[in-house]
Scaffold this motif. Sequence first.
Motif, PDB file in Angstrom:
ATOM      1  N   LEU A 109       0.854  -1.187   0.000  1.00  0.00           N
ATOM      2  CA  LEU A 109       0.000   0.000   0.000  1.00  0.00           C
ATOM      3  C   LEU A 109       0.888   1.234   0.000  1.00  0.00           C
ATOM      4  CD1 LEU A 109      -2.458  -1.063   2.856  1.00  0.00           C
ATOM      5  CD2 LEU A 109      -2.620  -1.560   0.420  1.00  0.00           C
ATOM      6  N   ASP A 110       0.440   2.288  -0.668  1.00  0.00           N
ATOM      7  CA  ASP A 110       1.123   3.583  -0.608  1.00  0.00           C
ATOM      8  C   ASP A 110       0.440   4.391   0.474  1.00  0.00           C
ATOM      9  OD1 ASP A 110       2.739   3.090  -2.813  1.00  0.00           O
ATOM     10  OD2 ASP A 110       1.237   3.823  -4.229  1.00  0.00           O
ATOM     11  N   TRP A 111       1.209   5.050   1.304  1.00  0.00           N
ATOM     12  CA  TRP A 111       0.587   5.959   2.261  1.00  0.00           C
ATOM     13  C   TRP A 111       1.155   7.353   2.088  1.00  0.00           C
ATOM     14  CZ3 TRP A 111       4.178   8.055   5.537  1.00  0.00           C
ATOM     15  CH2 TRP A 111       5.335   7.302   5.816  1.00  0.00           C
ATOM     16  N   ALA A 112       0.433   8.346   2.529  1.00  0.00           N
ATOM     17  CA  ALA A 112       0.871   9.735   2.435  1.00  0.00           C
ATOM     18  C   ALA A 112       0.141  10.518   3.504  1.00  0.00           C
ATOM     19  CB  ALA A 112       0.562  10.302   1.047  1.00  0.00           C
ATOM     20  N   ILE A 113       0.648  11.708   3.788  1.00  0.00           N
ATOM     21  CA  ILE A 113      -0.066  12.599   4.702  1.00  0.00           C
ATOM     22  C   ILE A 113      -1.166  13.233   3.853  1.00  0.00           C
ATOM     23  CG2 ILE A 113       0.118  14.564   6.274  1.00  0.00           C
ATOM     24  CD1 ILE A 113       1.966  12.305   7.120  1.00  0.00           C
ATOM     25  N   ARG A 114      -2.413  12.883   4.123  1.00  0.00           N
ATOM     26  CA  ARG A 114      -3.483  13.282   3.210  1.00  0.00           C
ATOM     27  C   ARG A 114      -4.369  14.381   3.783  1.00  0.00           C
ATOM     28  NH1 ARG A 114      -2.626   9.678  -0.936  1.00  0.00           N
ATOM     29  NH2 ARG A 114      -2.070   7.559  -0.322  1.00  0.00           N
ATOM     30  N   ASP A 115      -3.930  15.049   4.890  1.00  0.00           N
ATOM     31  CA  ASP A 115      -4.777  16.120   5.424  1.00  0.00           C
ATOM     32  C   ASP A 115      -4.520  17.456   4.739  1.00  0.00           C
ATOM     33  OD1 ASP A 115      -2.347  16.354   6.665  1.00  0.00           O
ATOM     34  OD2 ASP A 115      -3.070  15.717   8.635  1.00  0.00           O
ATOM     35  N   ALA A 116      -3.632  17.484   3.741  1.00  0.00           N
ATOM     36  CA  ALA A 116      -3.476  18.661   2.883  1.00  0.00           C
ATOM     37  C   ALA A 116      -3.341  18.134   1.462  1.00  0.00           C
ATOM     38  CB  ALA A 116      -2.230  19.442   3.274  1.00  0.00           C
ATOM     39  N   PRO A 117      -3.808  18.898   0.467  1.00  0.00           N
ATOM     40  CA  PRO A 117      -3.770  18.372  -0.899  1.00  0.00           C
ATOM     41  C   PRO A 117      -2.364  18.210  -1.460  1.00  0.00           C
ATOM     42  CG  PRO A 117      -4.603  20.626  -0.868  1.00  0.00           C
ATOM     43  CD  PRO A 117      -4.516  20.184   0.554  1.00  0.00           C
ATOM     44  N   GLY A 118      -1.409  18.973  -0.931  1.00  0.00           N
ATOM     45  CA  GLY A 118      -0.056  18.858  -1.471  1.00  0.00           C
ATOM     46  C   GLY A 118       0.913  19.654  -0.629  1.00  0.00           C
ATOM     47  N   CYS A 119       2.162  19.732  -1.091  1.00  0.00           N
ATOM     48  CA  CYS A 119       3.215  20.375  -0.298  1.00  0.00           C
ATOM     49  C   CYS A 119       2.954  21.857  -0.046  1.00  0.00           C
ATOM     50  CB  CYS A 119       4.547  20.215  -1.013  1.00  0.00           C
ATOM     51  SG  CYS A 119       5.158  18.529  -0.969  1.00  0.00           S
ATOM     52  N   ALA A 120       2.543  22.569  -1.113  1.00  0.00           N
ATOM     53  CA  ALA A 120       2.394  24.021  -0.982  1.00  0.00           C
ATOM     54  C   ALA A 120       1.373  24.352   0.100  1.00  0.00           C
ATOM     55  CB  ALA A 120       1.967  24.618  -2.325  1.00  0.00           C
ATOM     56  N   ALA A 121       0.246  23.660   0.063  1.00  0.00           N
ATOM     57  CA  ALA A 121      -0.798  23.911   1.054  1.00  0.00           C
ATOM     58  C   ALA A 121      -0.341  23.481   2.445  1.00  0.00           C
ATOM     59  CB  ALA A 121      -2.075  23.168   0.668  1.00  0.00           C
ATOM     60  N   ALA A 122       0.392  22.393   2.509  1.00  0.00           N
ATOM     61  CA  ALA A 122       0.820  21.866   3.811  1.00  0.00           C
ATOM     62  C   ALA A 122       1.790  22.820   4.497  1.00  0.00           C
ATOM     63  CB  ALA A 122       1.456  20.500   3.628  1.00  0.00           C
ATOM     64  N   ARG A 123       2.691  23.419   3.707  1.00  0.00           N
ATOM     65  CA  ARG A 123       3.709  24.312   4.294  1.00  0.00           C
ATOM     66  C   ARG A 123       3.081  25.547   4.918  1.00  0.00           C
ATOM     67  NH1 ARG A 123       6.639  23.574  -0.423  1.00  0.00           N
ATOM     68  NH2 ARG A 123       8.189  21.926  -0.217  1.00  0.00           N
ATOM     69  N   ARG A 124       1.924  25.937   4.398  1.00  0.00           N
ATOM     70  CA  ARG A 124       1.271  27.146   4.912  1.00  0.00           C
ATOM     71  C   ARG A 124       0.860  27.002   6.371  1.00  0.00           C
ATOM     72  NH1 ARG A 124      -2.666  27.355   0.657  1.00  0.00           N
ATOM     73  NH2 ARG A 124      -1.238  27.322  -1.103  1.00  0.00           N
ATOM     74  N   ASP A 125       0.583  25.775   6.800  1.00  0.00           N
ATOM     75  CA  ASP A 125       0.165  25.573   8.180  1.00  0.00           C
ATOM     76  C   ASP A 125       1.278  24.852   8.941  1.00  0.00           C
ATOM     77  OD1 ASP A 125      -0.992  25.081  10.559  1.00  0.00           O
ATOM     78  OD2 ASP A 125      -2.763  24.052   9.771  1.00  0.00           O
ATOM     79  N   ALA A 126       2.144  25.672   9.542  1.00  0.00           N
ATOM     80  CA  ALA A 126       3.319  25.109  10.211  1.00  0.00           C
ATOM     81  C   ALA A 126       2.921  24.168  11.343  1.00  0.00           C
ATOM     82  CB  ALA A 126       4.195  26.236  10.742  1.00  0.00           C
ATOM     83  N   GLY A 127       1.745  24.375  11.917  1.00  0.00           N
ATOM     84  CA  GLY A 127       1.304  23.548  13.048  1.00  0.00           C
ATOM     85  C   GLY A 127       1.093  22.092  12.669  1.00  0.00           C
ATOM     86  N   THR A 128       0.631  21.858  11.439  1.00  0.00           N
ATOM     87  CA  THR A 128       0.330  20.477  11.062  1.00  0.00           C
ATOM     88  C   THR A 128       1.295  19.927  10.011  1.00  0.00           C
ATOM     89  OG1 THR A 128      -1.185  21.250   9.365  1.00  0.00           O
ATOM     90  CG2 THR A 128      -2.152  20.724  11.510  1.00  0.00           C
TER      91      THR A 128
END
Length: 696
Positions: A236-255
Amino acid sequence: MEALAALLRLLLWLAVVASSHAQQRPRCRRQCGNVTVPYPFGIGAGCHHGATANGFRLRCDARRRRLTVAGYGHVVAAISVPKAEATVLLNASRACYDRPSGRVVGRREKPMALNGSAFLFSSMKSKFVSIGCPGLSYFFDGGGDYVTGCMSVCRPSERALPGSCRGDDGCCQSTIPLGLDSYHPRLGSFRARGQETTFLENSTACSYAFMVDAMWFWLAGARFNRTGDFAVPVILDWAIRDAPGCAAARRDAGTYACRSAHAVCLESSNGPGYICNCTDGYEGNPYVTDGCSDVNECERRDEFLCYGVCINTPGSFICTCPKGSSGNATTWLPPRHQVHHSTQGSVSVGVFMLLLVCFSAHVWLQKRRLLRAKQRFFEQNGGLLLHQQLGTLASTGVAFSIFSEEEISRATDGFAEARVLGRGGHGVVYKGVLPDGSAVAVKRSMTVDARQVREFAREMLILSQINHRHVVKLVGCCLEVEVPMLVYEYVPNGNLSSQIHGGGVLLPPAARLRVAAESADALAYMHSSASPPILHRDVKSANILLDGDLAAKVADLGASRLAPAGEAAAVATMVQGTLGYLDPEYLLTCQLTSKSDVYSFAVVVLELLTGRKAFVPVEDEEEDEEGSLAFWFLAAAHEGRHREIMDRRVGEELGVEVIDEAAELVVQCLSMAGEDRPTMKDVADKLQRLSSRAHE
Ligand SMILES: *[C@@H]1O[C@H](CO)[C@@H](O)[C@H](O)[C@H]1NC(C)=O
Ligand SMILES: *[C@@H]1O[C@H](CO)[C@@H](O)[C@H](O)[C@H]1NC(C)=O
Ligand SMILES: *[C@@H]1O[C@H](CO)[C@@H](O)[C@H](O)[C@H]1NC(C)=O
Ligand SMILES: *[C@@H]1O[C@H](CO)[C@@H](O)[C@H](O)[C@H]1NC(C)=O
Ligand SMILES: *[C@@H]1O[C@H](CO)[C@@H](O)[C@H](O)[C@H]1NC(C)=O
Ligand SMILES: *[C@@H]1O[C@H](CO)[C@@H](O)[C@H](O)[C@H]1NC(C)=O
Ligand SMILES: *[C@@H]1O[C@H](CO)[C@@H](O)[C@H](O)[C@H]1NC(C)=O
Ligand SMILES: *[C@@H]1O[C@H](CO)[C@@H](O)[C@H](O)[C@H]1NC(C)=O
């Protein structure tokens, strides 16, 4: 009151701090049995990334040394952080049969649901496999939609290679799409039909179906004649899926999950989300603060070549020549000593010269080998074929253009998603508009895969030999070596499949026989125009297009091949074709003949007459009936019930006599033995006569 508020704030702050440092809590278990559990995975609350039931929370049954995904129950056998993969165990689905009646005596269908978790089935590393024969296995996704399947028959085993799984050797396989989060298997069979005894010879007691780690399956070798239950590993492939991608994820330093200073964020290659990795020269766990640590390259000389003095630096290493010599210490060349005027010096120079000569000879040989390999690769890819073909096309005076990649990109709006006309096994088809305003269809290979490039070359060769008004015309191509593209005339009314099954209203019932007759005419022409005949190999309703006057145009000749000249040259390639249209005799004999096209075409005629799909996955577990339209129709025709299953409107328009004759023709075309089937020419003539009697 204020004190209470302050206390609350403090508690809240503590909670936030505690949760953001959950990964570092020393009391989190990182081992269960012999499986290591790296963050973002964790055993128990607070030890893993994100929400409760997202797949990262695991449960450890210490007594049974078993690690499972909380809320899902899948048994985890391994987790890899750098690969962003996990291996879980799946129990194979099984259907066992009573012989000789063919009745099902034991059926266990084991689904696997991943929806709502961080996991998706790895389309790169896992595949769908069915072993045991004869069998027809397939699966649905969570929404109840058919995904894919395959069909296997039992052929004499001496022709099957060990470890192979080709459909004719009691084993079949199918690739799985990206983004698949649920798997609901079904096992069908065609054992219960008395008249097809050839299929029952050498049949196995049980058929199995499962998703499996492709490499593991290949190494394990298929063992076909089994009756018990067993589990297989699936990747199985897993990923952090609570943000659509890197750019969006970086915006929220908390998560943002990439915590290490030396971590990079990578977009997930399967589904939404992102994964983290340590940067080059670092290794460890990028999801943990300070998780990535420097790789000491000097201690791993076999991986990081250094033939001189090695000095480790953060994220890299320095490799220099020993004092008193110069050169490149990372390549294997003897260091060039500074020449001393002494006897010893000249000896070492002599040895050095000898070494250098040997080394140069070695390099020269390597280069020649490489060149030859490149040449072979080019030939394999059909490069030569394309070039030869261009010459032929030019000399025949056919209007044929060679487009640059830029021209095609402009014509298709840069391969815009809105321009996609269809997706087939061989590529994506886009609508294009040329500068002169004429519309074209551009077929582009999806991947730079040698096999597909070859198929493109082949399609060009085949099409250049065919000039028929019911075959889609090739008007040009784009020969960028890596991704060849073919340019066709644009056929405005789409494919027959969407007309029959997609609620299309263009094709009146009475026109259906005419479309069938036209397609048959095109296929008959292919079969007779060249010697040896050209076979389509993938006849199906999705490959028959309708032009502005609703005339048929046979398309997608990518799988087409010139039939082998002699009996001996069996086309013993992996069984190709689409479930529901596949000639069973081809599966049994591996001999592809023009009669295979006749069989597939008869299924298209059935679709036109009945309005039903060639393959309807059976959703009812109790129903012991595979979803093949051809088998189903044959059973009905056998009992004289064929009129009942015709599309009502088609039946009314054509009349019972025409329907009866068409049904009889289809029964002949679906004969198990190819030699009992009529030729495509006979089929075309017969359909032509029936169609003119039906007068639209
Ligand atoms: C873990 O243990 C199981 C049996 O308990 C064994 O089959 C498996 O090979 C072990 N895996 C590793 C990586 O040692
Ligand atoms: C992460 O980095 C390692 C080491 O450089 C590499 O082997 C691995 O393929 C990378 N993982 C992904 C998903 O790119
Ligand atoms: C899978 O099979 C094993 C025995 O082989 C059994 O113990 C286990 O409960 C099965 N798991 C599921 C989910 O059916
Ligand atoms: C997964 O899908 C099934 C049905 O498709 C649904 O009942 C279930 O609640 C879903 N699970 C999650 C965690 O979303
Ligand atoms: C069944 O197996 C035997 C021996 O392997 C072989 O000779 C025979 O042709 C097989 N029958 C079919 C229908 O494949
Ligand atoms: C499969 O195994 C059973 C017994 O386990 C045996 O009777 C049967 O002949 C085998 N079938 C084949 C095709 O080898
Ligand atoms: C040494 O050789 C390696 C590999 O051949 C090359 O990548 C590197 O740039 C070379 N270094 C120098 C200093 O020439
Ligand atoms: C057939 O046409 C429908 C509707 O135009 C399209 O969605 C589908 O992808 C087409 N199928 C193929 C195989 O091109």
